[in-house]
Design a protein around this motif. Sequence first.
Motif, mmCIF file in Angstrom:
data_model
loop_
_atom_site.group_PDB
_atom_site.id
_atom_site.type_symbol
_atom_site.label_atom_id
_atom_site.label_comp_id
_atom_site.label_asym_id
_atom_site.label_seq_id
_atom_site.Cartn_x
_atom_site.Cartn_y
_atom_site.Cartn_z
ATOM 1 N N LEU A 1 -57.094 9.190 -69.993
ATOM 2 C CA LEU A 1 -58.357 9.576 -69.371
ATOM 3 C C LEU A 1 -58.182 10.858 -68.562
ATOM 4 O O LEU A 1 -57.534 10.853 -67.504
ATOM 5 C CB LEU A 1 -58.870 8.451 -68.473
ATOM 6 C CG LEU A 1 -59.263 7.154 -69.194
ATOM 7 C CD1 LEU A 1 -59.713 6.107 -68.200
ATOM 8 C CD2 LEU A 1 -60.350 7.437 -70.218
ATOM 9 N N LEU A 2 -58.728 11.931 -69.075
ATOM 10 C CA LEU A 2 -58.740 13.189 -68.344
ATOM 11 C C LEU A 2 -59.882 13.158 -67.335
ATOM 12 O O LEU A 2 -61.025 12.842 -67.683
ATOM 13 C CB LEU A 2 -58.924 14.363 -69.309
ATOM 14 C CG LEU A 2 -57.688 14.737 -70.150
ATOM 15 C CD1 LEU A 2 -58.095 15.587 -71.341
ATOM 16 C CD2 LEU A 2 -56.679 15.485 -69.292
ATOM 17 N N VAL A 3 -59.599 13.515 -66.092
ATOM 18 C CA VAL A 3 -60.607 13.460 -65.040
ATOM 19 C C VAL A 3 -61.603 14.600 -65.192
ATOM 20 O O VAL A 3 -62.809 14.423 -65.017
ATOM 21 C CB VAL A 3 -59.940 13.500 -63.654
ATOM 22 C CG1 VAL A 3 -60.993 13.545 -62.550
ATOM 23 C CG2 VAL A 3 -59.032 12.304 -63.471
ATOM 24 N N SER A 4 -61.115 15.776 -65.508
ATOM 25 C CA SER A 4 -61.992 16.943 -65.616
ATOM 26 C C SER A 4 -61.351 17.963 -66.544
ATOM 27 O O SER A 4 -60.223 17.777 -67.023
ATOM 28 C CB SER A 4 -62.220 17.565 -64.237
ATOM 29 O OG SER A 4 -60.989 18.035 -63.711
ATOM 30 N N GLY A 5 -62.071 19.057 -66.789
ATOM 31 C CA GLY A 5 -61.529 20.120 -67.610
ATOM 32 C C GLY A 5 -60.497 20.932 -66.858
ATOM 33 O O GLY A 5 -60.250 20.722 -65.661
ATOM 34 N N HIS B 1 -57.670 26.256 -72.895
ATOM 35 C CA HIS B 1 -58.720 25.814 -71.977
ATOM 36 C C HIS B 1 -59.395 24.576 -72.568
ATOM 37 O O HIS B 1 -59.570 24.485 -73.790
ATOM 38 C CB HIS B 1 -59.760 26.919 -71.771
ATOM 39 C CG HIS B 1 -59.170 28.245 -71.372
ATOM 40 N ND1 HIS B 1 -58.712 28.502 -70.103
ATOM 41 C CD2 HIS B 1 -58.955 29.372 -72.100
ATOM 42 C CE1 HIS B 1 -58.250 29.738 -70.043
ATOM 43 N NE2 HIS B 1 -58.384 30.293 -71.238
ATOM 44 N N TYR B 2 -59.805 23.645 -71.725
ATOM 45 C CA TYR B 2 -60.459 22.445 -72.246
ATOM 46 C C TYR B 2 -61.513 21.937 -71.271
ATOM 47 O O TYR B 2 -61.458 22.178 -70.073
ATOM 48 C CB TYR B 2 -59.425 21.346 -72.535
ATOM 49 C CG TYR B 2 -58.714 20.822 -71.310
ATOM 50 C CD1 TYR B 2 -59.182 19.704 -70.624
ATOM 51 C CD2 TYR B 2 -57.565 21.468 -70.830
ATOM 52 C CE1 TYR B 2 -58.532 19.232 -69.499
ATOM 53 C CE2 TYR B 2 -56.911 20.998 -69.705
ATOM 54 C CZ TYR B 2 -57.397 19.892 -69.038
ATOM 55 O OH TYR B 2 -56.757 19.429 -67.911
ATOM 56 N N ARG B 3 -62.506 21.242 -71.855
ATOM 57 C CA ARG B 3 -63.560 20.582 -71.090
ATOM 58 C C ARG B 3 -63.740 19.166 -71.622
ATOM 59 O O ARG B 3 -63.596 18.928 -72.821
ATOM 60 C CB ARG B 3 -64.875 21.343 -71.222
ATOM 61 C CG ARG B 3 -64.924 22.685 -70.499
ATOM 62 C CD ARG B 3 -66.188 23.440 -70.818
ATOM 63 N NE ARG B 3 -66.155 23.987 -72.176
ATOM 64 C CZ ARG B 3 -67.211 24.514 -72.788
ATOM 65 N NH1 ARG B 3 -68.389 24.493 -72.204
ATOM 66 N NH2 ARG B 3 -67.096 25.010 -73.995
ATOM 67 N N VAL B 4 -64.093 18.272 -70.742
ATOM 68 C CA VAL B 4 -64.324 16.884 -71.146
ATOM 69 C C VAL B 4 -65.730 16.754 -71.718
ATOM 70 O O VAL B 4 -66.710 17.171 -71.094
ATOM 71 C CB VAL B 4 -64.146 15.930 -69.949
ATOM 72 C CG1 VAL B 4 -64.590 14.512 -70.320
ATOM 73 C CG2 VAL B 4 -62.697 15.936 -69.481
ATOM 74 N N HIS C 1 -59.374 6.758 -73.873
ATOM 75 C CA HIS C 1 -59.322 8.009 -74.627
ATOM 76 C C HIS C 1 -60.352 8.982 -74.062
ATOM 77 O O HIS C 1 -61.298 8.576 -73.391
ATOM 78 C CB HIS C 1 -59.589 7.766 -76.115
ATOM 79 C CG HIS C 1 -58.574 6.895 -76.772
ATOM 80 N ND1 HIS C 1 -58.599 5.522 -76.677
ATOM 81 C CD2 HIS C 1 -57.484 7.198 -77.522
ATOM 82 C CE1 HIS C 1 -57.570 5.016 -77.342
ATOM 83 N NE2 HIS C 1 -56.881 6.018 -77.867
ATOM 84 N N THR C 2 -60.159 10.250 -74.370
ATOM 85 C CA THR C 2 -61.091 11.284 -73.921
ATOM 86 C C THR C 2 -61.410 12.225 -75.079
ATOM 87 O O THR C 2 -60.509 12.692 -75.786
ATOM 88 C CB THR C 2 -60.502 12.108 -72.759
ATOM 89 O OG1 THR C 2 -60.019 11.227 -71.730
ATOM 90 C CG2 THR C 2 -61.548 13.042 -72.172
ATOM 91 N N HIS C 3 -62.706 12.460 -75.252
ATOM 92 C CA HIS C 3 -63.177 13.428 -76.249
ATOM 93 C C HIS C 3 -63.287 14.774 -75.528
ATOM 94 O O HIS C 3 -63.982 14.886 -74.510
ATOM 95 C CB HIS C 3 -64.542 12.958 -76.770
ATOM 96 C CG HIS C 3 -65.120 13.825 -77.846
ATOM 97 N ND1 HIS C 3 -66.439 13.717 -78.253
ATOM 98 C CD2 HIS C 3 -64.596 14.821 -78.608
ATOM 99 C CE1 HIS C 3 -66.683 14.583 -79.208
ATOM 100 N NE2 HIS C 3 -65.585 15.278 -79.434
#
Length: 327
Positions: free
Chosen positions: A186-190, A219-222, A229-231
Amino acid sequence: MTTQLQQSSSENTDFLTVMIPADLGGARLDQAAARLFSDYSRERLKEWIQQGHLLVDGKVLRPKDRIVGGEYLTLQVVLEVETEAQAQEMPLNILYEDDHILVLDKPAGLVVHPGAGNPDGTLLNALLHHCPDLKNIPRAGLVHRIDKDTSGLLVVAKTLPAQTYLVAELSEKNVYREYEAVVQGLLVSGGTIDAPIARHPHERVKMAVLNGGKPAVTHYRVIKRYRSHTHVRVELETGRTHQIRVHFAHKGYPLLGDPVYAGRPRLPKGASPELVSALQQFPRQALHARRLSLVHPDTGEQMSFESPLPQDLIDLLACLNQDVKTS
């Protein structure tokens, strides 16, 4: 001073003639040629000088020789076969094509270049069948690549000038490439992952984050978080081998289904049999090259392309959504 090219053709060979302007007086021949014939790379121009295909007032000089200014350069554009790969008829999903470039949507499972274990049946073989003249372009015009089990967009140069231009645009980070991926955890933020990448010191099929490696920035964004899982939406600033896969694994969020960097799939507590099956049997890294934007090498037009998510990723996201609703 304005420099004007004169062009003539004979038996599919182009001849370009230009007068060296005064402001290039004293420059090396290869440097002046790179400035005046900017459609071609400096390396290729150097080869043509050494082979006698680029003359100064009708004479053969060395790349390092100095020019005065006022001389005439005559370039014979010699296209040679750049690949021994064979053309093979295979389906291609081409989204756009003209005389300079083509943009296609590659399915997962298709290797881009021939290599060890994949001597044929690759995208390059299919391109040679679709456009036989690509045999005269390095790597059949492929200026970037995506992994075998990554799906999505690729641009192909159909001429040497288009290839030179697109390679420079990629190097200068002027080509926009956006991906979508499903990562484990689980990514909290980008955020941004800025970590150098090099060949793994012990496992040659792998890349790794290593000091002294080539600079790599992702670079990534949620888009959406699920139970485990995280898309994510991912933008590449650089284009290293396996970059997205390596960066997210290094951060502790490997791509779902990645056979090289992910290890065993992470199952949310109390997952349904359907979700367990979907996670354990997903056949590839969950990564798709979704968007591509570039400036056309001939017209200067800004062009953007989008590839819809393939069905396997749509089904995977549906299972993850259902798990959230029923948990």
